[in-house]
Design an enzyme around this catalytic site. Structure first.
Site, PDB file in Angstrom:
ATOM      1  N   GLU A  74      -0.077  -0.786   5.952  1.00  0.00           N
ATOM      2  CA  GLU A  74       1.041  -0.283   6.622  1.00  0.00           C
ATOM      3  C   GLU A  74       0.984   1.277   6.838  1.00  0.00           C
ATOM      4  O   GLU A  74       1.271   1.663   7.963  1.00  0.00           O
ATOM      5  CB  GLU A  74       2.416  -0.700   6.230  1.00  0.00           C
ATOM      6  N   ASP A 104       0.788  -1.345   0.052  1.00  0.00           N
ATOM      7  CA  ASP A 104       0.107   0.080  -0.083  1.00  0.00           C
ATOM      8  C   ASP A 104       0.712   1.260  -0.148  1.00  0.00           C
ATOM      9  O   ASP A 104       1.976   1.254   0.442  1.00  0.00           O
ATOM     10  CB  ASP A 104      -0.912   0.135   1.158  1.00  0.00           C
TER      11      ASP A 104
END
Length: 384
Positions: free
Chosen positions: A138, A73
């Protein structure tokens, strides 16, 4: 096209950057990576949770286990008119590869994969196991990502020996910094209670701002610890204070304060909580305090992993690396629960989370070579 912009790592990095995987959307990155690793004999396990995509991949069934960890991400691109090229269209100019995630951390993931491909092709019978732990959570709240994989592994007694997290740790040039630990992060939400009233009649009210001010001054002046060889002293910082109605003639009834400790391994979260309450109680405050521990500190000493990675950096790019624990938290804080040696290493971090995020072209293939040399050192009988 230069050699630097035609290698296998560059090509895979571009494929990943072109996927707009804004947290927590993986946008197919994990499937792409799994497709590359499947022919190498990896076993795969998806540990998806609450819309977050998590992948655990492992080749081999014995120790030692060397894991590469990271996140697919990225943070949002922000205003598109600030970018010189579309953020999800990888673009080369001026010796840099531009795109959201170029530095944080899709180039590292691409380098993991190509390093593993070369290593397995050359050493199919290596000792131990190679693993990847990847998540799409994250950059967000990080409650359904790496921590869920770690919980699954811990639940069946599975541990790692070494872990390299591909965060962009280099400061000025590839290889100058390895993060061998991170400080803990402990946040508090404090609500100091007073009595609302008219500013002309303070005797009929209790101003929570005035009551909290002496405690604030004391908390801000405390030296919480001295740090140690690897960590600076623990810090306490107020990030927000809110009180009042917006009118200038009303004494507020409550004051809300948000604060954060970044703490060294010489202090514990319980100790910091206790010391904070002692100060607040000594000042006679009527208050409520909610705590949130988002990460415990972890530290990897100068052992096999630090030595192997440092040697790989020196042999590849000729840089003498430095160890550091500065900066914010990372998913290494979760992995440290099942792994004694955790470090972070990746490209230069100067442009992360900014418009025109980029990575140097001449650092892409060397990054993969560093990871491959680390594999050689830890998963070959003679370390070569």
């Amino acid at each position: 096209m230069t050699h630097a912009s035609s290698g296998a790592t560059f090509t895979l990095a571009c494929e990943l950057i072109s996927r707009s995987s804004v947290t927590p959307d993986d946008c197919g990155c994990l499937d792409l990576i799994a497709a590359r690793l499947a022919p190498l004999g990896f076993r795969f396990e998806r540990v998806d949770s609450s819309g977050v995509c998590n992948l655990w991949a492992r080749r081999g069934g014995t120790a030692p286990v060397l894991c590469f960890a990271g996140h697919t991400d990225v943070v949002p691109a922000g205003p598109l008119d600030g970018w010189d090229s579309p953020p999800f269209e990888p673009t080369v100019r001026g010796g840099q590869l531009f795109g959201r995630g170029a530095a944080d951390m899709k180039t590292s993931i691409a380098a993991f994969v190509t390093a593993i491909e070369r290593f397995v092709a050359t050493h199919p019978d290596h000792v131990g196991s190679i693993a990847l732990l990847l998540t799409s959570d994250e950059e967000g709240i990080a409650t359904h990502g790496t921590v869920k994989v770690v919980e699954a592994l811990a639940g069946r007694g599975e541990r790692l020996d070494y872990c390299v997290v591909g965060e962009p740790t280099s400061v000025n040039t590839l290889g100058d910094t390895i993060k061998n630990g991170r400080r803990g992060s402990l946040s508090g939400t404090l609500r100091v209670k007073g009595v609302q009233g008219h500013v002309a009649y303070p005797q009929l009210a209790r101003n929570p701002i005035h009551e909290f001010a002496p405690a604030l001054a004391e908390l801000a002046s405390i030296r919480w610890d001295e740090g140690n060889e690897f960590f600076p002293p623990t810090t306490w910082q107020v990030s927000n204070i809110h009180a009042g109605t917006g009118a200038n003639n009303v004494i507020p009834g409550t004051c809300e304060v948000l604060f954060n400790f970044r703490f060294a391994s010489v202090s514990s979260a319980d100790e910091l909580r206790q010391r904070t309450h002692v100060v607040l109680d000594r000042h006679g405050l009527d208050y409520e305090l909610d705590w949130h521990l988002s990460g415990k500190p972890f530290l990897t000493g100068r052992g096999k992993l630090v030595e192997a990675l440092s040697d790989a950096i020196r042999d590849t790019v000729g840089v003498e690396t430095e160890l550091s624990t500065s900066g914010g938290t990372s998913d290494g804080r979760f992995i440290a629960d099942i792994c004694n040696e955790v470090v972070e290493f990746g490209p230069v971090n100067a442009t992360i989370h900014k418009v025109n995020e980029s990575v140097a072209l001449d650092a892409i293939e060397p990054l993969s070579a560093i990871y491959e040399r680390t594999l050689n050192a830890l998963l070959l009988p003679n370390g070569d």
